[in-house]
Enzyme design. Structure first.
Site, PDB file in Angstrom:
ATOM      1  N   LYS A  92      -7.435  -0.755  10.154  1.00  0.00           N
ATOM      2  CA  LYS A  92      -8.935  -1.083  10.842  1.00  0.00           C
ATOM      3  C   LYS A  92      -8.992  -1.565  12.195  1.00  0.00           C
ATOM      4  O   LYS A  92      -9.775  -1.306  13.096  1.00  0.00           O
ATOM      5  CB  LYS A  92      -9.870  -2.148  10.010  1.00  0.00           C
ATOM      6  N   ALA A 122       9.410   5.554   6.272  1.00  0.00           N
ATOM      7  CA  ALA A 122      10.005   4.486   7.123  1.00  0.00           C
ATOM      8  C   ALA A 122       9.604   3.237   6.549  1.00  0.00           C
ATOM      9  O   ALA A 122       8.437   2.660   6.391  1.00  0.00           O
ATOM     10  CB  ALA A 122       9.370   4.602   8.563  1.00  0.00           C
ATOM     11  N   GLY A 130     -11.373  -1.028   1.463  1.00  0.00           N
ATOM     12  CA  GLY A 130     -10.434  -0.490   0.352  1.00  0.00           C
ATOM     13  C   GLY A 130     -10.783   0.753  -0.423  1.00  0.00           C
ATOM     14  O   GLY A 130     -10.964   1.547   0.037  1.00  0.00           O
ATOM     15  N   GLY A 150      -5.934  -4.370  -2.072  1.00  0.00           N
ATOM     16  CA  GLY A 150      -4.988  -4.250  -3.246  1.00  0.00           C
ATOM     17  C   GLY A 150      -4.253  -2.869  -3.107  1.00  0.00           C
ATOM     18  O   GLY A 150      -4.541  -1.828  -2.567  1.00  0.00           O
ATOM     19  N   ARG A 180      11.078  -1.219   7.582  1.00  0.00           N
ATOM     20  CA  ARG A 180      11.899  -1.616   8.587  1.00  0.00           C
ATOM     21  C   ARG A 180      13.119  -2.097   7.928  1.00  0.00           C
ATOM     22  O   ARG A 180      14.430  -2.167   8.372  1.00  0.00           O
ATOM     23  CB  ARG A 180      11.259  -2.974   9.050  1.00  0.00           C
ATOM     24  N   LYS A 200     -14.008  -4.076  10.568  1.00  0.00           N
ATOM     25  CA  LYS A 200     -14.742  -3.030   9.800  1.00  0.00           C
ATOM     26  C   LYS A 200     -16.205  -2.685  10.190  1.00  0.00           C
ATOM     27  O   LYS A 200     -16.534  -1.456  10.003  1.00  0.00           O
ATOM     28  CB  LYS A 200     -14.744  -3.550   8.353  1.00  0.00           C
ATOM     29  N   VAL A 258       0.697  -1.089  -0.050  1.00  0.00           N
ATOM     30  CA  VAL A 258       0.050   0.077   0.194  1.00  0.00           C
ATOM     31  C   VAL A 258       0.911   1.216  -0.081  1.00  0.00           C
ATOM     32  O   VAL A 258       0.513   2.318  -0.677  1.00  0.00           O
ATOM     33  CB  VAL A 258      -1.089   0.027   0.991  1.00  0.00           C
TER      34      VAL A 258
HETATM   35  N1  HSE Z   1      -7.668  -9.292   4.349  1.00  0.00           N
HETATM   36  C1  HSE Z   1      -8.538  -8.369   4.052  1.00  0.00           C
HETATM   37  C2  HSE Z   1      -9.757  -8.869   3.000  1.00  0.00           C
HETATM   38  C3  HSE Z   1      -7.897  -7.363   3.209  1.00  0.00           C
HETATM   39  O1  HSE Z   1      -9.507 -10.003   2.592  1.00  0.00           O
HETATM   40  O2  HSE Z   1     -10.502  -8.225   2.653  1.00  0.00           O
HETATM   41  C4  HSE Z   1      -8.603  -5.889   3.183  1.00  0.00           C
HETATM   42  O3  HSE Z   1      -8.953  -5.126   4.492  1.00  0.00           O
END
Ligand code: HSE
Length: 444
Positions: A112, A51, A141, A309, A53, A212, A22
């Site tokens: 979330k 940033a 998304g 995505g 890691r 969510k 993302v």
């Molecule tokens: N794991 C989540 C999904 C990704 O499958 O919808 C999006 O939040």
């Protein structure tokens, strides 16, 4: 933030924490659509520091921003105006956001779990500091459903939100229904597609959808975030027989997040659900997401799109960024609140109902001895618990060892009555094993 000089475009400095899929998508969208974004918000958005890691394997000299490994360096960077938190998880994401807010930065997050579980404290801190904390990318998304509920639906009393909000479980259910594939096999593929959570059990056991729907319910009803009060069931107990039986009755099984307003409170629940095959939401397949919102003025409206995505999630993050930039010159109290409700009103007047108070229709499947009187015993128990039957079908072709599956659809019942009836049904000598029960929502 650079102030304008003559016709020079003003510039805002962005810091990004997390440079995975993302994060890279956000940089790509900001570069690809730089001109369009600048036209829309009147500022040049410049990524100043990022940033990650571990930068090994990346040619950092080719990147137009400072690459650091310490996320707190970005959260506290005096040169950064807005921080985008894409680290995920609860810790140290919470501490990073707190650091950024305390250092006077606006914050955008796609997190979330963090908003659902720690959002109240974080929004309070943001208010105290006069800064914004936005989270459009946290739910569904690329579908701008936060904005839909907070702004587009603001003239309505929201009656119900029903969403397919976990792409991984929707993909698994679609493959099982359309190709008769095995659960474990499809899960592996969903993980390879990059949709599954770092801990894939969150997709399968309903936790991700619960994060969510917690957020959507708070915006829909103007109530505090209450993740711990959400009723959660995953898709792990579903079998090919359930999907087949549902199809024979004219239903699809979808994993829904539901927030339903009742007279005495709200139901917030996540579970597999039979929805009529002719409902639009039943045709949402694969990894796609959809959220249906019912308002008392607009009626039903449905929002469909990619739920995860690289670029769809980046689209939501950058839209938040543009919103924050558009409001940069407003005082804290003049900005839209996180859920779109005036702060002078109490937000806790609508209780979240316990599961025993839910109302729902049901699909029931019992394995029963094939002999006279069994159906009469079953219907008597249902009648004694005031449960009205919509249909009954006996699956003679699946007879095994003198036992047959019996599938019933009920009308809407109270959950406590259904619990009682199921206990009594399971105790009948003719019934073998547990009673399989799945809720039904007759969504239009
Ligand atoms: N794991 C989540 C999904 C990704 O499958 O919808 C999006 O939040």
């Amino acid at each position: 933030m650079n102030q304008p000089t003559g016709n020079t475009v003003k510039s805002v400095a962005i810091g990004i924490i997390g440079y995975g899929t993302v994060g890279q998508g956000v940089v790509e969208v900001l570069q690809k659509n730089a001109r369009e974004i600048e036209r829309r918000c009147g500022y040049h958005l410049q990524v100043k520091s990022v940033a990650r890691r571990d930068w090994s394997g990346t040619d950092t000299s080719a990147l137009p921003f400072t690459c650091v490994t310490d996320p707190f360096a970005v959260a506290g960077d005096p040169a950064v105006d807005i921080v985008i938190e894409l680290a995920g998880g609860e810790h140290p994401a919470r501490e990073l956001i707190e650091t950024a807010l305390k250092n006077g930065k606006h914050v955008i997050t796609a997190n979330k779990a963090l908003i659902a579980k720690h959002g109240e404290a974080l929004f309070a801190l943001a208010r105290e500091k006069g800064r914004e904390l936005t989270f459009e990318a946290a739910v569904a998304g690329g579908i701008p459903v936060i904005k839909v509920l907070r702004e587009g639906m603001s003239a309505n009393e929201v009656k119900r939100v029903a969403g397919i909000i976990n792409g991984t479980s929707n993909y698994i259910l679609t493959e099982m229904a359309q190709k008769g594939r095995d659960f474990a096999d499809v899960l592996k593929e969903a993980q390879a597609l990059g949709y599954a959570e770092a801990d894939p059990s969150f997709d399968i056991n309903g936790t991700d959808a619960a994060h969510k729907i917690t957020i959507l319910a708070s915006i829909a009803f103007g109530i505090p975030l209450q993740f711990d009060s959400v009723y959660i069931e995953g898709i792990d107990a579903l079998t090919p027989e359930d999907i087949q039986d549902a199809a024979e009755l004219g239903y699809s099984i979808k994993h829904l997040g539901l927030a339903v307003r009742r007279d005495n409170g709200v139901e917030i629940r996540v579970h597999p659900t039979l929805v009529p095959q002719n409902a639009l939401i039943a045709s949402v397949n694969g990894v796609m997401n959809a959220v249906q919102v019912q308002g008392n003025a607009v009626g039903n409206s449905l929002y469909y799109g990619p739920g995860a995505g690289k670029l769809p999630t980046a689209s939501a993050v950058v839209a938040d960024l543009i919103d924050v930039v558009r409001e940069l010159n407003l005082k804290g109290e003049d900005r839209l609140t996180e859920f779109g409700y005036s702060e002078v009103h109490d937000r806790s007047s609508l209780p979240v109902l316990p599961a025993e108070a839910f109302h729902s229709a049901y699909y029931l499947r019992l394995t029963v001895a094939d002999r006279a009187g069994v159906l009469a015993d079953i219907t008597r128990i249902l009648a004694d618990n005031s449960i009205s039957i919509n249909s009954v079908s006996q699956k003679n072709h699946r007879k095994n060892n003198g036992h047959i599956p019996l599938v019933l659809l009920t009308e809407v019942v109270n959950e406590a009555q259904m619990n009682r009836a199921c206990e009594q049904l399971a105790a009948l000598p003719a019934v073998s094993g547990a009673v399989k029960r799945i809720r039904v929502e007759n969504i239009e």
